[in-house]
Design a protein around this motif. Structure first.
Motif, PDB file in Angstrom:
ATOM      1  N   ALA A 213       0.852  -1.189   0.000  1.00  0.00           N
ATOM      2  CA  ALA A 213       0.000   0.000   0.000  1.00  0.00           C
ATOM      3  C   ALA A 213       0.889   1.240   0.000  1.00  0.00           C
ATOM      4  O   ALA A 213       1.914   1.284   0.682  1.00  0.00           O
ATOM      5  N   VAL A 214       0.493   2.237  -0.801  1.00  0.00           N
ATOM      6  CA  VAL A 214       1.263   3.471  -0.926  1.00  0.00           C
ATOM      7  C   VAL A 214       0.325   4.649  -0.693  1.00  0.00           C
ATOM      8  O   VAL A 214      -0.654   4.825  -1.428  1.00  0.00           O
ATOM      9  N   LEU A 215       0.610   5.449   0.324  1.00  0.00           N
ATOM     10  CA  LEU A 215      -0.146   6.681   0.569  1.00  0.00           C
ATOM     11  C   LEU A 215       0.669   7.835   0.032  1.00  0.00           C
ATOM     12  O   LEU A 215       1.757   8.118   0.533  1.00  0.00           O
ATOM     13  N   ASP A 216       0.141   8.537  -0.994  1.00  0.00           N
ATOM     14  CA  ASP A 216       0.950   9.557  -1.643  1.00  0.00           C
ATOM     15  C   ASP A 216       0.060  10.427  -2.527  1.00  0.00           C
ATOM     16  O   ASP A 216      -1.116  10.623  -2.215  1.00  0.00           O
ATOM     17  N   THR A 217       0.611  10.927  -3.640  1.00  0.00           N
ATOM     18  CA  THR A 217      -0.118  11.828  -4.538  1.00  0.00           C
ATOM     19  C   THR A 217      -0.846  11.093  -5.645  1.00  0.00           C
ATOM     20  O   THR A 217      -1.415  11.726  -6.529  1.00  0.00           O
ATOM     21  N   GLY A 218      -0.840   9.757  -5.604  1.00  0.00           N
ATOM     22  CA  GLY A 218      -1.484   8.974  -6.643  1.00  0.00           C
ATOM     23  C   GLY A 218      -0.472   8.234  -7.485  1.00  0.00           C
ATOM     24  O   GLY A 218       0.689   8.079  -7.110  1.00  0.00           O
ATOM     25  N   ILE A 219      -0.909   7.796  -8.666  1.00  0.00           N
ATOM     26  CA  ILE A 219      -0.039   7.060  -9.564  1.00  0.00           C
ATOM     27  C   ILE A 219      -0.490   7.285 -11.001  1.00  0.00           C
ATOM     28  O   ILE A 219      -1.690   7.235 -11.309  1.00  0.00           O
ATOM     29  N   ALA A 220       0.466   7.578 -11.874  1.00  0.00           N
ATOM     30  CA  ALA A 220       0.154   7.796 -13.285  1.00  0.00           C
ATOM     31  C   ALA A 220       0.180   6.467 -14.035  1.00  0.00           C
ATOM     32  O   ALA A 220       0.742   5.476 -13.572  1.00  0.00           O
ATOM     33  N   LYS A 221      -0.420   6.471 -15.214  1.00  0.00           N
ATOM     34  CA  LYS A 221      -0.442   5.256 -16.044  1.00  0.00           C
ATOM     35  C   LYS A 221       0.852   5.150 -16.835  1.00  0.00           C
ATOM     36  O   LYS A 221       0.870   5.214 -18.064  1.00  0.00           O
ATOM     37  N   HIS A 222       1.937   4.978 -16.126  1.00  0.00           N
ATOM     38  CA  HIS A 222       3.258   4.834 -16.730  1.00  0.00           C
ATOM     39  C   HIS A 222       3.437   3.381 -17.198  1.00  0.00           C
ATOM     40  O   HIS A 222       3.065   2.449 -16.484  1.00  0.00           O
ATOM     41  N   PRO A 223       4.016   3.155 -18.381  1.00  0.00           N
ATOM     42  CA  PRO A 223       4.184   1.786 -18.875  1.00  0.00           C
ATOM     43  C   PRO A 223       4.945   0.875 -17.915  1.00  0.00           C
ATOM     44  O   PRO A 223       4.687  -0.333 -17.876  1.00  0.00           O
ATOM     45  N   ASP A 224       5.864   1.419 -17.142  1.00  0.00           N
ATOM     46  CA  ASP A 224       6.630   0.593 -16.201  1.00  0.00           C
ATOM     47  C   ASP A 224       5.798   0.132 -15.008  1.00  0.00           C
ATOM     48  O   ASP A 224       6.247  -0.734 -14.244  1.00  0.00           O
ATOM     49  N   LEU A 225       4.599   0.714 -14.847  1.00  0.00           N
ATOM     50  CA  LEU A 225       3.811   0.432 -13.653  1.00  0.00           C
ATOM     51  C   LEU A 225       2.463  -0.220 -13.932  1.00  0.00           C
ATOM     52  O   LEU A 225       1.799  -0.663 -12.993  1.00  0.00           O
ATOM     53  N   THR A 226       2.069  -0.275 -15.176  1.00  0.00           N
ATOM     54  CA  THR A 226       0.695  -0.702 -15.477  1.00  0.00           C
ATOM     55  C   THR A 226       0.553  -2.196 -15.751  1.00  0.00           C
ATOM     56  O   THR A 226      -0.568  -2.685 -15.861  1.00  0.00           O
ATOM     57  N   HIS A 227       1.641  -2.928 -15.851  1.00  0.00           N
ATOM     58  CA  HIS A 227       1.553  -4.357 -16.119  1.00  0.00           C
ATOM     59  C   HIS A 227       1.591  -5.140 -14.802  1.00  0.00           C
ATOM     60  O   HIS A 227       2.396  -6.047 -14.605  1.00  0.00           O
ATOM     61  N   ARG A 228       0.717  -4.756 -13.892  1.00  0.00           N
ATOM     62  CA  ARG A 228       0.628  -5.416 -12.592  1.00  0.00           C
ATOM     63  C   ARG A 228      -0.747  -5.104 -12.005  1.00  0.00           C
ATOM     64  O   ARG A 228      -1.522  -4.314 -12.535  1.00  0.00           O
ATOM     65  N   ASP A 229      -1.027  -5.731 -10.887  1.00  0.00           N
ATOM     66  CA  ASP A 229      -2.297  -5.485 -10.210  1.00  0.00           C
ATOM     67  C   ASP A 229      -2.178  -4.194  -9.400  1.00  0.00           C
ATOM     68  O   ASP A 229      -1.366  -4.104  -8.487  1.00  0.00           O
ATOM     69  N   ILE A 230      -2.978  -3.183  -9.752  1.00  0.00           N
ATOM     70  CA  ILE A 230      -2.971  -1.912  -9.019  1.00  0.00           C
ATOM     71  C   ILE A 230      -4.410  -1.553  -8.644  1.00  0.00           C
ATOM     72  O   ILE A 230      -5.275  -1.455  -9.517  1.00  0.00           O
ATOM     73  N   TYR A 231      -4.643  -1.389  -7.358  1.00  0.00           N
ATOM     74  CA  TYR A 231      -5.931  -0.889  -6.898  1.00  0.00           C
ATOM     75  C   TYR A 231      -5.741   0.566  -6.503  1.00  0.00           C
ATOM     76  O   TYR A 231      -4.816   0.893  -5.751  1.00  0.00           O
ATOM     77  N   PHE A 232      -6.607   1.439  -7.009  1.00  0.00           N
ATOM     78  CA  PHE A 232      -6.452   2.877  -6.788  1.00  0.00           C
ATOM     79  C   PHE A 232      -7.649   3.430  -6.034  1.00  0.00           C
ATOM     80  O   PHE A 232      -8.807   3.101  -6.327  1.00  0.00           O
ATOM     81  N   LEU A 233      -7.356   4.286  -5.053  1.00  0.00           N
ATOM     82  CA  LEU A 233      -8.392   4.931  -4.256  1.00  0.00           C
ATOM     83  C   LEU A 233      -8.002   6.393  -4.067  1.00  0.00           C
ATOM     84  O   LEU A 233      -6.858   6.697  -3.727  1.00  0.00           O
TER      85      LEU A 233
END
Length: 296
Positions: free
Chosen positions: A26-46
C-alpha cells in the motif's frame, strides 16, 4: 536505480529470481500515473482527495515512489527498474497536486487499510508523507495510533524520516513511532539544493529515546518514473529512501511470507552494512539486501 541497487548490495537476490511476486504494497501519496513501467501489474487505486475512480497523479511524487518500489523498467530495458518489479500495489491518493494534504484524508486512508488489508492481502505500507512537528498534537497522535495498529495487525509500515535535518529531533510523524520502521537517506551529505540541502535527512533522537532512523538507503538524485509523457525524472529526499527499503522487504517476503514485522525489523538490524558506528551516523546502518535475504 542501477546505482541504488549496487549501493544496497542487491545483486545475488535478483540472480536468485526474487522480484517481490505476490507481495502487495500500500502506498499513501499523490497517486499514480499510467506509466508503462507500472501498469503491467495489479494496481488498486483509491482517491481520498478528489474522489476520482481512474488512477492519476497530478503531482508526480507518488508515481516516482511507485517506480522505486516496483517499476519493471520495460521502457528502458530494465536500467531503471524498481526494487521489487514483481510486486503489486494499492495506491491511495492523500495529497493534492501541490503535495499538500489534510490529516483527515490520511486518517481515512489508514482506516481503509486497517479494514481491508486482509481482503487485498496488503503486507507492506510505504508512508513517504511526513507531518511537521508543529502539526496539531492530537492529529499526530491519531496518525501514530493508526500506523501502530497496522503494525500490530501484521502490516509492516515503512516511513520516511523526513527532510528537516541535519539538526536533531527533526524526524517527522509517523517516523517517530517506536514500532514502525523509519528510513533515512544514506547520501544526504551529497545534496545541495534548496529543497534538499546538504544533510537534509531527519535525525533523532525522538521522544522515545530510541535510534531513529533505524535504516539508511540512497535518497539523493534518484531516477524513477515520471507522471508526464511516460518518462523519468530525478528526485531527492527520504521519500525516495523509504521505498528502496520497502521494496527490499517485498523481496524478502516473497522468499519467506510467514515472518512478522518485528521479525523483519530484527533481521534488518542484523543485516545492515556498514553499521552506523562505522559511518558516524546515528542509525543501525545502511540497507544490505543480500544479507537480509540470507537470514531467512
Amino acid at each position: 536505480m542501477k546505482r541504488v541497487k549496487e549501493i544496497v548490495h542487491a545483486g545475488k537476490v535478483y540472480q536468485a529470481g526474487y522480484t517481490g511476486k505476490n507481495i502487495k504494497i500500500a502506498v499513501l501519496d499523490t497517486g499514480i500515473a499510467k506509466h508503462p513501467d507500472l501498469t503491467h501489474r495489479d494496481i488498486y487505486f483509491l482517491d481520498m482527495v478528489n474522489h476520482k475512480h481512474s488512477m492519476y497523479d497530478d503531482n508526480g511524487h507518488g508515481t516516482h515512489v511507485a517506480g522505486i518500489l516496483c517499476g519493471d523498467g520495460r521502457m528502458n530495458r530494465q536500467r531503471i527498474s524498481g526494487m521489487a518489479p514483481g510486486a503489486d500495489l494499492v495506491v491511495i491518493k492523500v495529497l493534492d497536486k501541490n503535495g499538500n494534504g489534510e490529516t483527515e484524508d490520511v486518517l481515512r486512508a489508514l482506516e481503509w487499510v486497517i479494514h481491508n488489508y486482509r481482503i487485498y492481502n496488503i503486507r507492506l505500507l510505504n508512508f513517504s508523507v511526513g507531518f511537521l512537528p508543529g502539526a496539531d498534537m492530537e492529529e499526530q497522535r491519531k496518525i501514530l495510533d493508526a500506523v501502530e495498529e497496522l503494525w500490530d495487525l501484521g502490516v509492516m509500515v515503512v516511513s520516511a524520516a523526513g527532510n528537516n535535518g541535519p539538526s536533531g529531533n527533526s524526524i517527522t510523524v509517523p517516523g517517530i513511532s517506536r514500532k514502525i520502521l523509519t528510513v533515512g537517506a544514506s547520501d544526504d551529505l551529497t545534496a545541495n539544493t534548496i529543497s534538499t540541502p546538504r544533510g537534509y535527512s531527519g535525525k533523532g533522537p525522538t521522544g522515545c529515546c530510541i535510534v531513529k532512523p533505524e535504516v539508511l538507503a540512497p535518497g539523493t538524485r534518484i531516477i524513477s518514473c515520471d507522471n508526464r509523457s511516460n518518462g523519468y525524472s530525478i528526485k531527492s529526499g527520504t521519500s525516495m529512501s523509504a521505498p528502496v527499503v520497502c521494496g527490499a522487504l517485498a523481496l524478502g517476503m516473497e522468499k519467506n511470507p510467514y515472518f512478522y514485522p518485528e521479525d523483519w525489523k530484527l533481521m534488518l538490524y542484523d543485516s545492515v552494512w556498514p553499521r552506523g558506528t562505522e559511518i558516524h551516523q546515528k542509525s543501525w546502518g545502511i540497507l544490505h539486501v543480500d544479507n537480509l535475504l540470507q537470514m531467512n
